[in-house]
Design an enzyme around this catalytic site. Sequence first.
Site, PDB file in Angstrom:
ATOM      1  N   PHE A 164     -77.048 -15.656 -58.429  1.00  0.00           N
ATOM      2  CA  PHE A 164     -75.697 -15.144 -58.316  1.00  0.00           C
ATOM      3  C   PHE A 164     -74.743 -16.331 -58.283  1.00  0.00           C
ATOM      4  O   PHE A 164     -74.927 -17.273 -57.521  1.00  0.00           O
ATOM      5  CB  PHE A 164     -75.537 -14.291 -57.055  1.00  0.00           C
ATOM      6  CG  PHE A 164     -76.355 -13.038 -57.103  1.00  0.00           C
ATOM      7  CD1 PHE A 164     -75.884 -11.921 -57.772  1.00  0.00           C
ATOM      8  CD2 PHE A 164     -77.609 -12.976 -56.514  1.00  0.00           C
ATOM      9  CE1 PHE A 164     -76.641 -10.766 -57.842  1.00  0.00           C
ATOM     10  CE2 PHE A 164     -78.360 -11.826 -56.578  1.00  0.00           C
ATOM     11  CZ  PHE A 164     -77.881 -10.716 -57.238  1.00  0.00           C
ATOM     12  N   ASP A 165     -73.720 -16.287 -59.099  1.00  0.00           N
ATOM     13  CA  ASP A 165     -72.790 -17.397 -59.268  1.00  0.00           C
ATOM     14  C   ASP A 165     -71.543 -17.184 -58.417  1.00  0.00           C
ATOM     15  O   ASP A 165     -70.493 -16.806 -58.915  1.00  0.00           O
ATOM     16  CB  ASP A 165     -72.425 -17.513 -60.756  1.00  0.00           C
ATOM     17  CG  ASP A 165     -71.579 -18.730 -61.031  1.00  0.00           C
ATOM     18  OD1 ASP A 165     -71.590 -19.651 -60.216  1.00  0.00           O
ATOM     19  OD2 ASP A 165     -70.905 -18.735 -62.079  1.00  0.00           O
ATOM     20  N   LYS A 166     -71.663 -17.431 -57.128  1.00  0.00           N
ATOM     21  CA  LYS A 166     -70.523 -17.231 -56.241  1.00  0.00           C
ATOM     22  C   LYS A 166     -69.491 -18.348 -56.350  1.00  0.00           C
ATOM     23  O   LYS A 166     -68.330 -18.145 -56.071  1.00  0.00           O
ATOM     24  CB  LYS A 166     -71.017 -17.119 -54.797  1.00  0.00           C
ATOM     25  CG  LYS A 166     -71.825 -15.858 -54.553  1.00  0.00           C
ATOM     26  CD  LYS A 166     -72.318 -15.789 -53.151  1.00  0.00           C
ATOM     27  CE  LYS A 166     -71.146 -15.420 -52.277  1.00  0.00           C
ATOM     28  NZ  LYS A 166     -71.501 -15.204 -50.891  1.00  0.00           N
TER      29      LYS A 166
END
Length: 154
Positions: A135-137
């Site tokens: 997940f690319d937060k």
Amino acid sequence: AKLFEATVNLNSVLTMRASATVESSTVARMIDMVTEAQAARAPSETFSAWFGQRYTVAVLLGATLAFVVLWGMGASASDALYRAAVLLVAASPCAVVISVPAAMLSALAAAARGGVLFKGGAALEALAEVKSFSFDKTGTLTTGVAEVTDLTSE
């Protein structure tokens, strides 16, 4: 100001003018995407169709052969036909042929109801092989620029 689909007005009267057709709406585009996804066949669907065609022919030939053999062995025509029909019903290819496409359509529809759109059955099958997600937060994967967001010392 633009008024978007599914806008909820809680406390005033609005006067609106339609400036776009229903075909250009977000919901229409989502329906098109889901329809496209259902049309894109997964490898298992392709195999199921290939196998189903051959299986259907084999079952029809087998039932015909059973009739001929039983009749040739002295069974009455009606008895041989009855037994061949039983074989045909018992080995019916319907469940085999329809099972994979039905499962794919069901999975695509369930995902769409949950807000997830797949590009097709192949993408859905590929998801089954996924072992982990990222997940690319911070935006590192989407922008390509590493960024320090927090610094913690011990």
